[in-house]
Every structure is written in C-alpha cells, then in structure tokens.
Design an enzyme around this catalytic site. Structure first.
Site, mmCIF file in Angstrom:
data_model
loop_
_atom_site.group_PDB
_atom_site.id
_atom_site.type_symbol
_atom_site.label_atom_id
_atom_site.label_comp_id
_atom_site.label_asym_id
_atom_site.label_seq_id
_atom_site.Cartn_x
_atom_site.Cartn_y
_atom_site.Cartn_z
ATOM 1 N N PHE A 113 11.437 3.902 -26.194
ATOM 2 C CA PHE A 113 12.625 3.059 -26.309
ATOM 3 C C PHE A 113 13.330 3.034 -24.958
ATOM 4 C CE2 PHE A 113 15.287 1.113 -29.718
ATOM 5 C CZ PHE A 113 14.244 0.712 -30.540
ATOM 6 N N GLN A 227 28.405 -3.131 -25.310
ATOM 7 C CA GLN A 227 26.982 -3.300 -25.016
ATOM 8 C C GLN A 227 26.460 -4.653 -25.481
ATOM 9 O OE1 GLN A 227 23.507 -1.024 -27.026
ATOM 10 N NE2 GLN A 227 23.731 -0.098 -24.990
ATOM 11 N N HIS A 229 23.013 -6.612 -26.142
ATOM 12 C CA HIS A 229 21.580 -6.412 -26.344
ATOM 13 C C HIS A 229 20.860 -7.606 -25.731
ATOM 14 C CE1 HIS A 229 17.712 -5.608 -28.168
ATOM 15 N NE2 HIS A 229 18.170 -4.489 -28.700
ATOM 16 N N LEU A 239 19.402 -9.923 -34.205
ATOM 17 C CA LEU A 239 18.729 -9.029 -33.265
ATOM 18 C C LEU A 239 17.209 -9.114 -33.397
ATOM 19 C CD1 LEU A 239 18.836 -6.609 -31.256
ATOM 20 C CD2 LEU A 239 18.849 -5.128 -33.271
ATOM 21 N N GLU A 242 14.551 -3.843 -30.057
ATOM 22 C CA GLU A 242 13.932 -3.276 -28.868
ATOM 23 C C GLU A 242 12.527 -2.775 -29.170
ATOM 24 O OE1 GLU A 242 15.540 0.194 -25.924
ATOM 25 O OE2 GLU A 242 16.873 -1.461 -26.445
ATOM 26 N N ARG A 282 19.796 -1.343 -21.583
ATOM 27 C CA ARG A 282 20.240 -2.644 -22.089
ATOM 28 C C ARG A 282 21.246 -3.327 -21.167
ATOM 29 N NH1 ARG A 282 20.921 -0.805 -28.449
ATOM 30 N NH2 ARG A 282 18.678 -0.779 -28.924
ATOM 31 N N HIS A 350 26.316 -6.278 -29.068
ATOM 32 C CA HIS A 350 25.577 -5.474 -30.046
ATOM 33 C C HIS A 350 26.316 -4.224 -30.500
ATOM 34 C CE1 HIS A 350 22.110 -3.854 -32.112
ATOM 35 N NE2 HIS A 350 22.025 -2.806 -31.299
ATOM 36 N N ARG A 385 25.066 2.895 -24.225
ATOM 37 C CA ARG A 385 24.281 3.645 -25.211
ATOM 38 C C ARG A 385 22.803 3.348 -25.048
ATOM 39 N NH1 ARG A 385 21.867 2.523 -29.973
ATOM 40 N NH2 ARG A 385 22.878 0.494 -30.291
#
Length: 576
Positions: A113, A227, A229, A239, A242, A282, A350, A385
């Site tokens: 990730f 954040q 995304h 979404l 990821e 991100r 996000h 994050r």
C-alpha cells in the site's frame, strides 16, 4: 442514566461499545447513530488494514513509515502504541469471524500500500470495510448491555462545569427531541468530507462530532490537513481503492504516459520508482495530478479534468480474484469494464487528518468526553495518512476509548445533573424554531457556496490571500445559514431540518480548516502553500490547536509534537 453513550455506529463506535461491554458487563452502553449501523461509512472502505504480520516486517518499520508519511507531524508515542496493538486487533477480528483473504498455504494475505516499504496490508478482497463492519456489528449483538438508538441525530453535548453529562438528540422517525443523560460520551461520527464538493465520503459525513466537541469547548487539532485520494470517479467521487494500484494498476495521462516517473515521490532511485511509483503517498500523487493539469496533459470532461487508471494488463482473472468490487463500481457508475477500458479518475477529498484533540486513550480536555476514529486526532496521521492505517486506527483507539470511558463511568456514579433537563429544554425550543424556518436562502445553495469556497481556498494547493478571503466568506455564510429557508415543517423524517443542522456543523468545521491553513505558513504533507513552499521545522514542527472563541470565530495556537525516537528527516518511499 447511561454509563457510556457512544455517538456514531461505525467501526470506531462499535469497537468502543464492545470494549466497554468486555471491560465491565455491568455497565450500560448506548450507541446513537443517525443511520442504521451497517450503513455507516466504514462499510465503504475497500483496500485493507495495515498491521505487521509478514516475515521480515517489524513494528519499527511500520512506525517509521507512518511517521515519515505524516511528514513528522505524528505524535510518536501514539504511533508506537498504534503499531504495537494493530496486529492484535486484526487477529481479534479474525476470531470474531472476519474473512481475511488467504494465501494458498493458509497464511493471511497481505498486499503493498502507498507509502509503506513492506507488504503489511491485510485485506478481504476489496470489501474490507464491509466485512470489518459486519463482524463488529454481529459481535455487538452478543452483549445485551449494548442498546441502540438507530436513526437519532445528536444536536448538542450537555456540558456543565467542565464535564459532559449526556447529549440532546432528535429521533428522525418522529421528530421527538430527547435529552439523554450519560456519565461519559464517546464521539465516533467520522470525518467531514461533505464540506467539499468532490469527495469519496458518504452524505452522512458532515463533521457532526467535530462540531459538537468544538461548540462544547474542546479544541480541534491539525484541521488544515485534508487528504485527497488520487483516484476518485469524476462525477460521483466514488473511491477506486488504492488496492487497484497495489495489484499493479498504472496512472497514465492523456498521452498514455506513466507520468508519475517525472515527479519526486520520495523513491530513492529510478528502478524502484518504476516499480512502486503508483504507490507513492496520496498527497504527492494528488499534487502530481495538478502539475499534469497545468501542463495540459489531463483530459477534460463535463466533471473536470481526469487522468486514467489502467488495469487492463492485469487480466480478468486477477481483477476478479483480487479487486472484484472495483470492476463492479466501474460497471455500475461509469458504464465501463476495467478489463478492457481505461478508468477516468481525479483527486477527491477522502480523509481528515485533523479532528477532536485527544490523548492516547481518546480523552478530550472536557471531563468524561472521549473521541475515536476519524472524528478524533490522537495524532497518528500527522500531515498525511498512509493508506490502510485508518481501519486499524478505528479498532485500536476505539477499544482504548471504550476501556477509558468504562473506567471513568465506574468512578463517577452520581445521578442525573440538572443541566440535562435545562439544556434539553433549550435545545428543544431551538429545534422547534429551526423547523419553522426563516425566509432566507435555500440550504442547498448555501451548502454549494460553502463547498466551492473551501475547495478553492483549502484544496490541494493554498495561498494566504485566498485563505483570508475564504475566511470572510465562510463567516458570512454562517450568518446567512442562521436564517436559511426550511419548507418542511413536519416532524417525521424531516430531512430538510437535518440538512440544516449538518450545514451548521460543516460551516463550523470549514472555518477551522481555513483558519489553521492560514496560520501554518509552510508546506507539509497535504498542506501545500504556494507562497511558503518549504517545510519549516524551526517554526512549524507543531500541531495546530484551534478553539472556538466567544464570538464563534476560530482561534489557533501551537501544540508541541511528541518525538520519541525518530528525529525529522526526509520522506522516503518505495519498496526495494
């Protein structure tokens, strides 16, 4: 009198409820949620949950990735506690029935990730949040001491003499307003993505818990860090996880070029960059999109510029086995098949790194008031994050908040405070007046103006003069919203009244975002000031703590960052 009252029925709230029931079965617990718990936004999390389990991985590496990913604004004692407890929480979910994906030899499967050097993200295909929330909800049913107030909307915390004594809530089905006394309250209502026009967040994520705490006198922390995304669908904001890039998906511009190789994502050498550039952090992927747009390399659509996510080379078998929900979303909402078609994507809001200021056990400065999950800022996420840290966060700190709240409730056995009835009566009168409505503007128009003001000022890139204008606009919108038009005077399922209350919450939170962004004159993580492009550890290696001033405006001040073992350095990513 309820011992522990939890506002929010998502992952953090349900985990807290279970923790209270396990800590002391004699305590009464109530979960108040404005939607049925299985409709909470946790259900939409797709990619997975990070925790050290794979051979060769270490707790220190997970700590370092998290701290570096947060651009050194994380409280390192909180990160160490989080990383140590995350594996136990995911194993506990396994014991409760969560169907983690497996390797052929039976081991829990992990995938890479963004921003993590090791493969440590557990997953359940690409419906991890769905299975996690089902598991928690079904587990709560074992405990008769957990009561539920489904489809109740909390409008106020009852606070007297520096201590919380319960909440005031409206039952959406009937319109009945009730003061609910409680010895402790845990806020677990999620983030505030709906304050922006394009977001992956469900319509229910309107910053309710943050606004409740802020109005009651608890400070919010690090609200400038929002954040984006990098891969949301352009019209809906839905979404595309990821996990699609973790499985080998590419981001390409209008020329079919993997443009991320042109940008500094923190990968140390060209070779690992080519292997892992789509799994950069991100914030930097979203910033790269803006630069591609400025160079004319994006594709214009009716819903804004896009680039493409290319999964075609993965093949139908891998897509169906590892990311079937991505294919389902693309077919349902874009009328395309990622097996044969490119997916148009754009950065969308996000996650909120900021939230209600808490300690490691979720306690706020108001006695008896706790917070957990995206509503809270403990802070493990700092300025950015890392993907797949949020699901274990709601488990680790949901449990911690539940245990701490149970301990507080055991020590405070006094009866119902007089403030519960008096503040409940005041709130009932206020809501009656709001239902009668004013002759002002429509709620939807005010909400849209707020969203575009916030996006324009506190988006991926910010400048001081635009932030100053936005602060004035949002203050004016707050005044205009006080007299907003409410056509529906009914009591049963008055969604217009709820929309007005949510608008007030989002405006309060939006003002703190802009105020904190204006105050931080540097660039760090998700907060990028074009007029202050460098990170400044001398002046700004500190949290932003924002209180509500007597006139309702936000007042920002610094709070030191806790550094234990990792001094500030460069952000470095990529798997060798």
């Amino acid at each position: 009198m309820i011992d522990v009252l939890i506002v929010g029925g998502g992952g953090a709230g349900l985990r807290a409820a279970i923790a209270v029931a396990e800590t002391d079965p004699s305590l009464t617990v109530a979960v108040v949620s404005k939607v049925y718990p299985m409709r909470s936004h946790t259900v939409s999390a797709e990619g997975g949950a990070a925790a050290v389990i794979a051979a060769g991985d270490t707790l220190d590496e997970h700590c370092y990735d998290t701290i570096s990913g947060g651009d050194w604004l994380c409280d390192q004692d909180a990160v160490e506690a989080f990383v140590a407890e995350a594996p136990r929480e995911l194993i506990q979910l396994e014991h409760w029935g969560c169907p983690w994906s497996r390797e052929r030899d039976g081991r829990v499967a992990v995938r890479p990730f963004g921003g993590m050097k090791r493969m440590r993200t557990w997953y359940a295909a690409d419906k991890t949040g769905f299975h996690l929330l089902h598991t928690l909800f079904q587990t709560t049913l074992k405990y008769p001491g957990i009561a539920r107030y489904d489809e109740w909307y909390v409008t106020q915390l009852v606070v007297d003499d520096g201590r919380v004594h319960g909440v005031v809530a409206v039952e959406l089905r009937t319109g009945r307003v009730e003061a609910i006394p409680a010895r402790t309250v845990i806020l677990a209502t999620g983030g505030c993505g709906r304050a922006f026009p394009f977001t992956t967040n469900a319509a229910i994520k309107s910053g309710d818990g943050m606004a409740l705490a802020y109005r009651a006198g608890a400070p919010l922390k690090d609200m400038e860090f929002v954040q984006y995304h990098p891969t949301g669908l352009p019209f809906t904001g839905i979404l595309i996880t990821e996990a699609a890039r973790a499985e080998g998906g590419w981001l390409i511009n209008k020329d079919g070029y993997r443009y991320l190789q042109d940008y500094d994502l923190g990968t140390p050498t060209p070779a690992p960059r080519l292997r892992s550039m789509e799994l950069g952090p991100r914030d930097r992927l979203s910033q790269a999109f803006v630069h591609e747009q400025s160079k004319g390399r994006t594709v214009d659509t009716p819903y804004g510029p896009v680039v493409y996510l290319d999964l075609r080379h993965l093949g139908e078998g891998k897509i169906e086995a590892r990311i079937p929900f991505v294919r389902e979303l693309c077919r349902s909402y874009q009328n395309l098949d990622p097996v044969t078609d490119l997916i148009p994507v754009r950065p969308v809001v996000h996650y909120m790194m900021g939230g209600v200021h808490t300690d490691l056990d979720g306690a706020t400065p108001i006695a008896g008031l706790f917070a957990a999950g995206e509503t809270a800022c403990v802070s493990i996420n700092g300025a950015n994050r890392l993907g797949s840290n949020s699901l274990p966060e709601i488990l680790v700190f949901g449990r911690r908040a539940g245990v701490a709240a149970a301990g507080f409730a055991r020590l405070h056995r006094d009866g119902e405070a007089a403030a519960v009835r008096s503040q409940g009566a005041d709130e009932r009168r206020r809501l009656d007046r709001a239902r009668e409505g004013g002759g002002g503007e429509r709620i939807a128009d005010l909400r849209e103006e707020m969203q575009h003001t916030l996006e324009g000022a506190a988006g991926i890139y910010r400048t001081g003069d635009v932030l100053a204008k936005a602060a004035d606009t949002l203050a004016e919108l707050r005044e205009r919203a006080a007299g907003a038009l409410v056509d529906d005077s009914s009591t049963a399922f008055n969604t217009e009244l709820v929309a007005l209350l949510e608008l007030h919450a989002m405006l309060d939170v939006a003002r703190t975002i802009v105020a904190c962004a204006a105050d931080r004159q540097e660039s760090r993580g998700a907060h990028q000031r074009t007029d202050f492009p460098a990170r400044d550890d001398t002046a700004y290696l500190a949290h932003s703590l924002v209180h509500r001033a007597p006139d309702g405006s936000p007042s920002v001040g610094p709070l030191p960052v806790t550094i234990t073992r990792w001094p500030p350095g460069e952000r470095v990513y990529g798997r060798d």
